[in-house]
Design an enzyme around this catalytic site. Sequence first.
Site, PDB file in Angstrom:
ATOM      1  CB  SER A  35       8.023  45.832   1.228  1.00 47.80           C
ATOM      2  OG  SER A  35       8.189  44.428   1.219  1.00 47.80           O
ATOM      3  CG  ASN A  58      18.760  38.894  -1.196  1.00 48.11           C
ATOM      4  OD1 ASN A  58      17.836  39.337  -0.504  1.00 48.11           O
ATOM      5  ND2 ASN A  58      19.998  38.784  -0.761  1.00 48.11           N
ATOM      6  CB  THR A 117       9.656  79.663 -32.855  1.00 49.42           C
ATOM      7  OG1 THR A 117       9.660  80.962 -33.441  1.00 49.42           O
ATOM      8  CG2 THR A 117       9.697  78.607 -33.947  1.00 49.42           C
ATOM      9  CB  SER A 164     -14.322  78.078 -11.439  1.00 53.36           C
ATOM     10  OG  SER A 164     -14.418  78.820 -10.242  1.00 53.36           O
ATOM     11  CE  LYS A 182     -11.697  80.369 -14.973  1.00 52.95           C
ATOM     12  NZ  LYS A 182     -10.590  80.820 -15.811  1.00 52.95           N
ATOM     13  CG  ASN A 234     -10.956  76.521 -15.494  1.00 55.82           C
ATOM     14  OD1 ASN A 234     -10.939  77.517 -16.206  1.00 55.82           O
ATOM     15  ND2 ASN A 234     -11.351  76.545 -14.225  1.00 55.82           N
ATOM     16  CD  GLU A 255      -4.601  73.849 -15.968  1.00 57.33           C
ATOM     17  OE1 GLU A 255      -4.798  74.927 -16.552  1.00 57.33           O
ATOM     18  OE2 GLU A 255      -5.148  73.558 -14.886  1.00 57.33           O
ATOM     19  CE1 TYR A 270      17.267  43.117  -1.674  1.00 56.47           C
ATOM     20  CE2 TYR A 270      17.901  43.162   0.640  1.00 56.47           C
ATOM     21  CZ  TYR A 270      16.973  43.401  -0.354  1.00 56.47           C
ATOM     22  OH  TYR A 270      15.744  43.911  -0.021  1.00 56.47           O
ATOM     23  CD  GLN A 315      11.157  46.417   1.823  1.00 53.37           C
ATOM     24  OE1 GLN A 315      11.382  45.217   1.939  1.00 53.37           O
ATOM     25  NE2 GLN A 315      10.780  47.166   2.850  1.00 53.37           N
TER      26      GLN A 315
HETATM   27  N1  ARG Z   1      10.960  42.912   0.464  1.00 55.41           N
HETATM   28  C1  ARG Z   1      12.369  42.820   0.196  1.00 55.41           C
HETATM   29  C2  ARG Z   1      12.692  43.687  -1.047  1.00 55.41           C
HETATM   30  O1  ARG Z   1      11.822  44.181  -1.676  1.00 55.41           O
HETATM   31  C3  ARG Z   1      12.750  41.395   0.035  1.00 55.41           C
HETATM   32  C4  ARG Z   1      14.195  41.058   0.189  1.00 55.41           C
HETATM   33  C5  ARG Z   1      14.657  40.890   1.595  1.00 55.41           C
HETATM   34  N2  ARG Z   1      15.998  40.377   1.596  1.00 55.41           N
HETATM   35  C6  ARG Z   1      16.868  40.565   2.589  1.00 55.41           C
HETATM   36  N3  ARG Z   1      18.068  40.070   2.418  1.00 55.41           N
HETATM   37  N4  ARG Z   1      16.575  41.201   3.682  1.00 55.41           N
HETATM   38  O2  ARG Z   1      13.830  43.908  -1.371  1.00 55.41           O
END
Ligand code: ARG
Length: 521
Positions: free
Chosen positions: A64, A147, A192, A312, A318, A320, A325, A352, A357
Site C-alpha cells: 500500500s 492493525n 419545476t 472547443s 464556442k 462551454n 460539467e 482485521y 487496506q
Molecule cells: N497497510 C495495512 C492496511 O492499510 C496495514 C495493516 C497490516 N496488518 C496486517 N495484519 N496484515 O491495512
Amino acid sequence: MTEESEHEAQNASEYASGAEQRSADHSSGRSPREDGETASDSGASDVVRRDRFSGGPARGFLSSMDDDERIFATDLAVDRAHVVMLAEQGVVDDGEATAILSALDEVESAGFDALPGGEDVHAAIETAVVGRAGDVGGKMHTARSRNDEVATCIRYRLREDVLEAVEATLGLRKALAEVAEEHAETVMPGYTHLQPAQPTTVGHYLLSYEQAVARDTARLFDAYARVNRSPLGAAAFAGTPFDVDRERTAELLGFDGLVANSMDAVSTRDFLVEVVAALSNLATTVSGLAEDLVVFSNKGLVELSDDYSSTSSIMPQKKNPDTLELVRATAGDAAAGLNGLLTTLKGLPRAYNRDLQNATPHAWEAADAVSEAVAVAAGAAATAEWDEAALAEAAGEGFSTATGVADLLAMAGVPFRKAHEMVAEASEEGADYAALDAAAGDVLGDSLDAYVEREAVEAALDPAESVASRESPGGPAPEAVAAGLTAAEETVAADEAALADERDSLAAAAEKLRTEVSRYA
Ligand code: ARG
C-alpha cells in the site's frame, strides 16, 4: 558481540542500505515502489516480512506504499506518541525512547522517498528506525500492531481532510450568500420539470443552495466527531499485556476519546463510510447547482466567467461550461467511492482483514475530489454574471404568475380548486386579463371584477409583484430573503468558529506532542 546480536546488527545495516538503495533508485528516476518489487533491492525485506516473506510475485499487489505517502507524517506522529507513552509507562527506558525518537526525526528529515522498501509505510518506517537506531529500534512496535496503528493513522489524517471539506463548504456558502445579497430582489423564473413555474429571485434561489450546503457542513462535522477517536492500544485486536495508557496516546494525538473495544477499534471502518457518505451528499447537492448554472447559461440568464469556461478545439465560437460539467460529474465519482467502500466492507468477518487496506483510498479520493469540486463551484458561482433584463423577461414567460391569480381568488373566498380550474382554462385561452375574465364567467358564473379588483389581478400578473406577495417564512419576498440572509450569515459564522476550534485543538495537540518528544532529546 554474541553471534545473535552480530546477526541482528548485520540485519540493521542491511535495512539501512535498503534506504540508500531506495533513494538511489529514486534519484535515477525509477520509481522506488517498482524497485521495491525486485529481489535485488534489499528493501524488499522489511523488519516485518524478513527473508521468508520478502519477495514473491505478489509483493507489489500487497503493497500500500503509494497510497501510504499520504500518512507518512501521520505515522511518524503516531509512532512518537506511542514511544512517549511507552517511556512514561516504563515499558521502554528514557534512553531507548531517545534513540527511537531521534531515529524518527532522521526518518522525517530524509522524507518519504528515502524510506526503505516495505509492504506499507508502517513497516518501512520501522525498518528505517531499526536501520538507524539498531536493535533498540525494534522496541518501537512493543504493545501495538499495524492493525491499531493503521486505523489510528487513517483517523488522524482524515480529520484534516474532513476539516478541509468543511472549509470548502464554507467558501461556497459565503459565495452563495454574497451573490444572494447582491441579487436579493433580482426576479428570475423558478422552474419545476425544467418548465417556468413561478417567479422567484436570484437571492431566494441561491439561498436554497446555501441552506442545503449548510446541512452538508453539519453532516461533515457530525462524522468528524466519530472519526476523532483513538483506536491506538488495541494492538492486533485483542489488547496487550503491557500497561499501556490509551488515554495518553489519544491525548497526544488530539483525539477526543477512544474507540474502546479493542476488536471494534481495529475492525471498523464505519467512520470512512460516514465521511464518504457526507462527501457524496455534498457532491450531489453541488451537482444540482452546477447543472442549474449550465442550464441557465444555456438560456442566456447567466454568463459564466471565462475562468470557469472552456472552448472547443474545432469550433472557435464556442464557450462551454466544462468546469461545471466536471463538478457535476464529481458526484458520480463520490457515489462510486461510497459504493466501493460499502462493497469492500460488507460481510468482512472480525477482526482485521487485509481488504481494509483497499477501503481507505476510497475516502482519500472522495475527500480530494469533492473538496476541489466544491471550491471550483464556489468560484464559478461567485464570478457568474446574472443578466437582470433577460431574467426579468423570462420570469413572466409561460403564464408563470397564474398561481398568484388563483391565490387571489382563493383569498376572496373562492375555493382554491375552483380558482385553479378557472385559471387553468384562462391559460389555454390566452393567459391575459381578458382570458381570465372570460374563464371567470364560464367557471365561476360571474365576471372577474365581481371577486377581485382589476388592479389586484394586474399586480398578481406582474412577476415582481408576484414575488413580493409571497412573504411566507422562507419565501422569495424581499423581507423573507433578508431574513434568510441573516440566518445564513449567522450559521456560516458559527460553523467558521467551530472549524477554527477543531483546528486549534489539533494544533495544540501537535504542539503538546512536540514538547513531550523534546524531553527525550
Ligand atoms: N497497510 C495495512 C492496511 O492499510 C496495514 C495493516 C497490516 N496488518 C496486517 N495484519 N496484515 O491495512
